[in-house]
Design a protein around this motif. Structure first.
Motif, PDB file in Angstrom:
ATOM      1  N   ALA A   1     -66.759 -54.000  40.355  1.00 50.09           N
ATOM      2  CA  ALA A   1     -67.283 -53.478  39.084  1.00 50.09           C
ATOM      3  C   ALA A   1     -66.650 -52.113  38.827  1.00 50.09           C
ATOM      4  N   PRO A   2     -65.579 -52.039  38.042  1.00 52.04           N
ATOM      5  CA  PRO A   2     -64.875 -50.771  37.842  1.00 52.04           C
ATOM      6  C   PRO A   2     -65.765 -49.637  37.345  1.00 52.04           C
ATOM      7  N   GLN A   3     -66.879 -49.970  36.688  1.00 53.24           N
ATOM      8  CA  GLN A   3     -67.762 -48.933  36.146  1.00 53.24           C
ATOM      9  C   GLN A   3     -68.768 -48.419  37.163  1.00 53.24           C
ATOM     10  N   ALA A   4     -68.708 -48.887  38.399  1.00 51.67           N
ATOM     11  CA  ALA A   4     -69.676 -48.481  39.411  1.00 51.67           C
ATOM     12  C   ALA A   4     -69.610 -46.975  39.664  1.00 51.67           C
ATOM     13  N   ARG A   5     -70.794 -46.404  39.929  1.00 50.95           N
ATOM     14  CA  ARG A   5     -70.908 -44.978  40.249  1.00 50.95           C
ATOM     15  C   ARG A   5     -71.261 -44.830  41.727  1.00 50.95           C
ATOM     16  N   VAL A   6     -70.519 -43.986  42.420  1.00 49.69           N
ATOM     17  CA  VAL A   6     -70.677 -43.842  43.868  1.00 49.69           C
ATOM     18  C   VAL A   6     -70.837 -42.369  44.212  1.00 49.69           C
ATOM     19  N   VAL A   7     -71.814 -42.077  45.066  1.00 52.80           N
ATOM     20  CA  VAL A   7     -71.994 -40.732  45.603  1.00 52.80           C
ATOM     21  C   VAL A   7     -71.970 -40.823  47.124  1.00 52.80           C
ATOM     22  N   TYR A   8     -71.115 -40.006  47.729  1.00 54.55           N
ATOM     23  CA  TYR A   8     -71.041 -39.890  49.180  1.00 54.55           C
ATOM     24  C   TYR A   8     -71.728 -38.597  49.620  1.00 54.55           C
ATOM     25  N   ALA A   9     -72.340 -38.615  50.826  1.00 57.04           N
ATOM     26  CA  ALA A   9     -72.933 -37.398  51.384  1.00 57.04           C
ATOM     27  C   ALA A   9     -72.655 -37.351  52.878  1.00 57.04           C
ATOM     28  N   ASP A  10     -72.226 -36.188  53.358  1.00 61.16           N
ATOM     29  CA  ASP A  10     -71.996 -35.984  54.787  1.00 61.16           C
ATOM     30  C   ASP A  10     -72.096 -34.486  55.058  1.00 61.16           C
ATOM     31  N   ASN A  11     -72.333 -34.137  56.330  1.00 55.78           N
ATOM     32  CA  ASN A  11     -72.467 -32.718  56.664  1.00 55.78           C
ATOM     33  C   ASN A  11     -71.335 -32.200  57.532  1.00 55.78           C
ATOM     34  N   ASP A  12     -70.286 -32.998  57.764  1.00 57.54           N
ATOM     35  CA  ASP A  12     -69.174 -32.554  58.597  1.00 57.54           C
ATOM     36  C   ASP A  12     -68.113 -31.896  57.723  1.00 57.54           C
ATOM     37  N   PRO A  13     -67.771 -30.629  58.004  1.00 56.23           N
ATOM     38  CA  PRO A  13     -66.728 -29.971  57.202  1.00 56.23           C
ATOM     39  C   PRO A  13     -65.398 -30.704  57.199  1.00 56.23           C
ATOM     40  N   ILE A  14     -65.104 -31.471  58.265  1.00 56.87           N
ATOM     41  CA  ILE A  14     -63.871 -32.267  58.278  1.00 56.87           C
ATOM     42  C   ILE A  14     -63.908 -33.298  57.151  1.00 56.87           C
ATOM     43  N   VAL A  15     -65.073 -33.923  56.947  1.00 51.15           N
ATOM     44  CA  VAL A  15     -65.207 -34.894  55.864  1.00 51.15           C
ATOM     45  C   VAL A  15     -65.034 -34.189  54.529  1.00 51.15           C
ATOM     46  N   LEU A  16     -65.618 -33.009  54.402  1.00 49.43           N
ATOM     47  CA  LEU A  16     -65.458 -32.226  53.168  1.00 49.43           C
ATOM     48  C   LEU A  16     -63.977 -31.953  52.901  1.00 49.43           C
ATOM     49  N   ARG A  17     -63.241 -31.611  53.960  1.00 51.64           N
ATOM     50  CA  ARG A  17     -61.810 -31.310  53.820  1.00 51.64           C
ATOM     51  C   ARG A  17     -61.047 -32.501  53.251  1.00 51.64           C
ATOM     52  N   HIS A  18     -61.514 -33.703  53.609  1.00 47.05           N
ATOM     53  CA  HIS A  18     -60.831 -34.918  53.168  1.00 47.05           C
ATOM     54  C   HIS A  18     -61.538 -35.587  51.996  1.00 47.05           C
ATOM     55  N   ALA A  19     -62.477 -34.891  51.382  1.00 43.43           N
ATOM     56  CA  ALA A  19     -63.282 -35.524  50.334  1.00 43.43           C
ATOM     57  C   ALA A  19     -62.445 -35.999  49.156  1.00 43.43           C
ATOM     58  N   GLU A  20     -61.334 -35.335  48.907  1.00 44.96           N
ATOM     59  CA  GLU A  20     -60.509 -35.761  47.776  1.00 44.96           C
ATOM     60  C   GLU A  20     -60.076 -37.213  47.917  1.00 44.96           C
ATOM     61  N   ALA A  21     -59.891 -37.655  49.178  1.00 49.55           N
ATOM     62  CA  ALA A  21     -59.499 -39.045  49.406  1.00 49.55           C
ATOM     63  C   ALA A  21     -60.610 -40.003  49.014  1.00 49.55           C
ATOM     64  N   LEU A  22     -61.843 -39.490  48.989  1.00 48.26           N
ATOM     65  CA  LEU A  22     -62.985 -40.323  48.605  1.00 48.26           C
ATOM     66  C   LEU A  22     -63.199 -40.345  47.097  1.00 48.26           C
ATOM     67  N   LEU A  23     -62.504 -39.476  46.383  1.00 51.10           N
ATOM     68  CA  LEU A  23     -62.829 -39.268  44.977  1.00 51.10           C
ATOM     69  C   LEU A  23     -61.838 -39.897  44.017  1.00 51.10           C
ATOM     70  N   TYR A  24     -60.902 -40.681  44.533  1.00 50.17           N
ATOM     71  CA  TYR A  24     -59.970 -41.364  43.646  1.00 50.17           C
ATOM     72  C   TYR A  24     -60.542 -42.734  43.294  1.00 50.17           C
ATOM     73  N   GLY A  25     -61.339 -42.756  42.249  1.00 54.91           N
ATOM     74  CA  GLY A  25     -61.954 -43.999  41.811  1.00 54.91           C
ATOM     75  C   GLY A  25     -61.326 -44.480  40.514  1.00 54.91           C
ATOM     76  N   THR A  26     -61.992 -45.435  39.910  1.00 56.47           N
ATOM     77  CA  THR A  26     -61.505 -45.963  38.642  1.00 56.47           C
ATOM     78  C   THR A  26     -61.826 -45.010  37.503  1.00 56.47           C
ATOM     79  N   GLU A  27     -61.095 -45.143  36.412  1.00 53.98           N
ATOM     80  CA  GLU A  27     -61.374 -44.321  35.241  1.00 53.98           C
ATOM     81  C   GLU A  27     -62.737 -44.662  34.647  1.00 53.98           C
ATOM     82  N   GLU A  28     -63.142 -45.932  34.778  1.00 59.88           N
ATOM     83  CA  GLU A  28     -64.405 -46.365  34.184  1.00 59.88           C
ATOM     84  C   GLU A  28     -65.615 -45.892  34.984  1.00 59.88           C
ATOM     85  N   GLY A  29     -65.461 -45.721  36.302  1.00 64.65           N
ATOM     86  CA  GLY A  29     -66.576 -45.349  37.159  1.00 64.65           C
ATOM     87  C   GLY A  29     -66.559 -43.873  37.505  1.00 64.65           C
ATOM     88  N   THR A  30     -67.449 -43.484  38.434  1.00 66.07           N
ATOM     89  CA  THR A  30     -67.474 -42.109  38.922  1.00 66.07           C
ATOM     90  C   THR A  30     -67.591 -42.127  40.435  1.00 66.07           C
TER      91      THR A  30
END
Length: 272
Positions: A97-126
């Motif tokens: 479903a390209p329009q799906a909205r996703v929120v990730y949560a974590d407390n490890d700064p390493i994950v935060l450092r790589h969060a951009e890799a988690l944020l490349y979604g579809t134009e229709e979704g978030t």
């Protein structure tokens, strides 16, 4: 559309292992430190199933996400995200479903450092990333509410996370914590969980748990009854609570089961 929020410390502590980084080492990742590898090797020496378990958990997340997206869920909240390993949850959900909205949560700064890799979604979704601890549901739910509509169904995932949370009076009260999250969800929402159990390989799990605790990481394997309690008041999807590789397996999972047991339970349940 992509966004990010921080609600906790972003300093990377390399003096102690972090579960997300140990997990990354088991998966063959590079985003870990010697202290994480050291603990990962020690646990692997006493429990030879941990690498299979890490891979099985990833595949379970993908199957559960795909199942719920195909069932019409369009909002996903994944707590304890871990270091990105493709395909990530948003790629699975938005692949259905390209329009799906996703929120990730974590407390490890390493994950935060790589969060951009988690944020490349579809134009229709978030896709959104929250740097916060599962033990702070007010912060996570408040920030997630900027992207998700909690008046509509949400799939809440805590995959391989609850075994790091205690349930005694002086600890985390994991059952009360999960209830706070589930209470915030609208009817028609789902809870997706997996959790290490001592039931299938008790001696090895006891040794692994001891190593985690010695390293400063609390660890709480749970029995079938204890894990099933997380789903009280919810309606389990078939096949119910089952070892992780057996939850609606695909051919790859069937083949993996031939490698041996994975002492992890999994389940997905509907909030009626």
């Amino acid at each position: 559309m992509t966004t990010g929020h921080e609600a906790g410390s972003t300093r990377i502590d390399t003096s102690r292992p972090h579960p997300a980084r140990v997990y990354d080492w088991w998966l063959g990742g590079k985003d870990n430190y010697p202290v994480d590898e050291e603990l990962g090797r020690k646990i692997l020496a006493v429990d030879g199933t941990v690498r299979r378990g890490a891979r099985a958990n990833r595949r379970f997340m993908q199957r559960a996400t795909r199942t719920l997206a195909e069932a019409g869920v369009r909002q996903f909240l994944d707590i304890g995200t871990g270091i990105p390993t493709e395909p990530n949850l948003h790629q699975v959900a938005q692949g259905v479903a390209p329009q799906a909205r996703v929120v990730y949560a974590d407390n490890d700064p390493i994950v935060l450092r790589h969060a951009e890799a988690l944020l490349y979604g579809t134009e229709e979704g978030t896709t959104d990333y929250i740097h916060a601890d599962v033990r702070d549901p007010d912060a996570i739910l408040d920030l997630a509410g900027e992207s998700l509509d909690f008046g509509q169904p949400v799939a809440l995932s805590l995959v391989a996370l609850t075994h790091y949370l205690g349930d005694d009076g002086s600890g985390d009260d994991v059952y009360g914590l999960l209830k706070r999250y589930v209470d915030a969800l609208a009817p028609g929402s789902y809870l997706v969980l997996s959790q290490v159990t001592p039931d299938l390989n008790p001696e090895a799990i006891e040794k692994a748990a001891g190593l985690f605790r010695q390293s400063g990481t609390p660890f709480f394997p749970r029995s079938l009854a204890e894990f099933s309690r997380f789903f009280d008041g919810l309606e389990l999807l078939g096949p119910g609570v089952i070892p992780v590789s057996g939850w609606r397996p695909e051919p790859e999972d069937v083949a993996a089961q031939a490698e041996g047991i994975v002492p992890v339970y999994a389940g997905v349940a509907l909030k009626p």
